[in-house]
Design an enzyme around this catalytic site. Structure first.
Site, short mmCIF file in Angstrom:
data_model
loop_
_atom_site.label_atom_id
_atom_site.label_comp_id
_atom_site.label_asym_id
_atom_site.label_seq_id
_atom_site.Cartn_x
_atom_site.Cartn_y
_atom_site.Cartn_z
N CYS A 22 0.59 -1.28 -0.08
CA CYS A 22 -0.09 -0.11 0.05
C CYS A 22 0.91 1.30 -0.04
O CYS A 22 1.94 1.18 0.28
CB CYS A 22 -0.98 0.25 1.17
SG CYS A 22 -1.98 -1.39 1.58
N ASP A 46 22.87 34.36 -15.04
CA ASP A 46 21.53 35.08 -15.51
C ASP A 46 21.51 36.38 -14.52
O ASP A 46 21.74 36.51 -13.46
CB ASP A 46 20.28 34.21 -14.78
CG ASP A 46 18.94 34.67 -15.06
OD1 ASP A 46 18.44 34.50 -16.07
OD2 ASP A 46 18.50 35.52 -14.21
#
Length: 488
Positions: free
Chosen positions: A38, A440
């Protein structure tokens, strides 16, 4: 799926008792008294501790002889990002997810990741608890289980979608792996509109779906994508064999809903994989935020936007072209150039939905195209033609299992390609969590608190965030927008 350090048994116990969705996919609970495995979020009554064992993957639980639970449905569990792209197992898992063992061999897979086939089996058993073939088989069976439960596809087409060319072999494998025949699963099917497949895609919360749509919407290419405040739409496939997809969020569950209309069922695994990549559904943000905890700026950013993820791209070549178009221009400017490129060189679709009637140009179509006609500088047009040639020659590809530095080195070898473009492509085309365009300007300004840091200083600052620097990029870009609003 990727291999990760499974939480300790104590943490697994607590997560299972609380049914904590943040641990979904990080471990599986096998119940010896029932023979099933499960998810941590299973709604069934909690089994006694002495009756359970924990496994790091569904494949490991299946290899131990357990079958998937019908209530919590392990096929809906998210995977996890690979932390270390130098690791052979991590790279092999990424290749398996792309179908490397569908038609290929263990020997070929081992060669791709640079180790022997016997060693690959040994390290898989040690780290994943299952062999590569077992991992591949479990993936196929769980996909089939989902299609049988959630769609109206005939069983023969489910078998094809899951990679089985023989219905007899599919039936035998499904019975062996799931403990029942495919027809027994089919009785639980949820009715769906004719002609449309609807699949549930799970993730570990939180997910800031509106922020993801906003990012993608600013970069959407007219004719190919349509994005609004609630959904993502796209047409894929060839000009005469179009497939339409739509992605929305479930308001009550940590799931997205994927609708697919048209196309060969064998395309479903690739469509699901690409959608999961676009929305970064396998992210484990707890690990990301833990890496940011020691940095005041990023810790604050993570608290402000806890569900922020890294948006991927549908196609690697498309993302790479977009990255080149975005050099030294605004996002809006790059989108305008992308629209012109598609209008000029993209094929028209034979039967298309309104506003989704184009195909993104292929490398072959751009190889000798006079791209200057759409307003590109000669140097950038030459870069796109060089990129197209390199992709056609397979000297650059956007498939899984690549080392980040290998990809960066190959990309910057092209004329007109610098580290920023290469890292941006790695971040969005490869979904590499550690890609970081240190050059950047926005990153440098935000990190410098108004004073621009050097590229070297920006790179040095980022080392503490590894291997999750791509998430830092998104947070810093958003912080820049926040600061701009504050100054107005």
């Amino acid at each position: 799926m990727s291999i990760h350090t499974m939480p300790s048994p104590t943490i697994c116990d607590r997560a299972r008792a609380a049914k904590d969705a943040r641990f979904d996919g990080l471990f599986f609970t096998a119940v010896r008294s029932t023979g099933i495995y499960c998810r941590p979020v299973c709604p069934a009554p909690t089994p006694k501790r002495q009756n359970i064992s924990y496994y790091p993957s569904a494949a490991a639980a299946a290899a131990a002889g357990y079958r998937p639970c019908l209530r919590c449905r392990p096929e809906l569990s998210p995977g996890t990002h690979a932390r270390d792209n130098e690791d052979a197992v991590q790279r092999a898992l990424a290749l398996i997810a792309e179908g490397a063992l569908q038609d290929g061999s263990i020997e070929t897979l081992a060669t791709q990741v640079g180790i022997g086939s016997r060693q690959l089996r040994r390290v898989f058993l040690s780290q994943a608890g299952a062999t590569p073939i077992a991992v591949h088989t479990t993936r196929r069976l769980l996909l089939a289980k989902q299609l049988l439960t959630e769609t109206a596809l005939p069983v023969t087409q489910v078998a094809l979608a899951a990679g089985f060319n023989s219905l007899r072999r599919f039936n035998a494998a499904f019975l062996d792996g799931c403990g029942m025949a495919p027809t027994a699963i089919r009785r639980q099917r949820i009715e769906t509109p004719a002609g449309v497949l609807s699949l549930r895609l799970g993730y570990r919360p939180p997910l800031d779906f509106p922020a993801m749509l906003a990012f993608l919407g600013k970069r959407a290419i007219p004719g190919i994508e349509r994005i609004d405040a609630d959904s993502y739409e796209r047409v894929i496939g060839t000009a005469d064999a179009s497939i339409w997809i739509r992605v929305t969020a479930d308001a009550k569950k940590p799931e997205l809903r994927l609708e697919i209309s048209g196309g060969d069922p064998r395309a479903i695994p690739d469509i699901v994989r690409r959608v999961r990549r676009i929305f970064d559904l396998d992210a484990d943000l707890a690990q990301v935020h833990a890496a940011f905890a020691g940095d005041a700026l990023l810790a604050k950013a993570a608290r402000k936007r806890p569900g922020l993820r890294v948006p991927g791209g549908w196609d690697g070549f498309e993302v790479a072209v977009r990255a080149v178009l975005g050099q030294q221009v605004s996002v809006a400017g790059a989108t305008t150039l992308a629209r012109r490129l598609v209008d000029t060189y993209g094929e028209h679709r034979a039967s298309a939905r309104a506003g989704l009637d184009r195909v993104f140009p292929t490398p072959a179509q751009l190889l000798d195209a006079p791209l200057e006609k759409i307003g590109l500088p000669k140097s950038r047009a030459a870069t796109l033609r060089s990129l197209s040639a390199t992709v056609l020659e397979q000297r650059i590809h956007f498939g899984a299992g690549q080392r980040l530095q290998d990809f960066i080195d190959a990309f910057v070898a092209l004329p007109g390609i610098g580290p920023w473009t290469a890292h941006y492509a790695a971040m969005r085309a490869l979904s590499h969590p550690d890609a970081f365009p240190a050059g950047d300007l926005v990153l440098q300004q935000v990190l410098g608190d108004g004073q621009r840091l050097s590229e070297r200083a920006t790179e040095a600052r980022s080392q503490a965030w590894r291997p999750w620097r791509a998430y830092a990029v998104l947070h810093l870009w958003h912080l820049s927008g926040d600061l701009a609003k504050e100054k107005r």
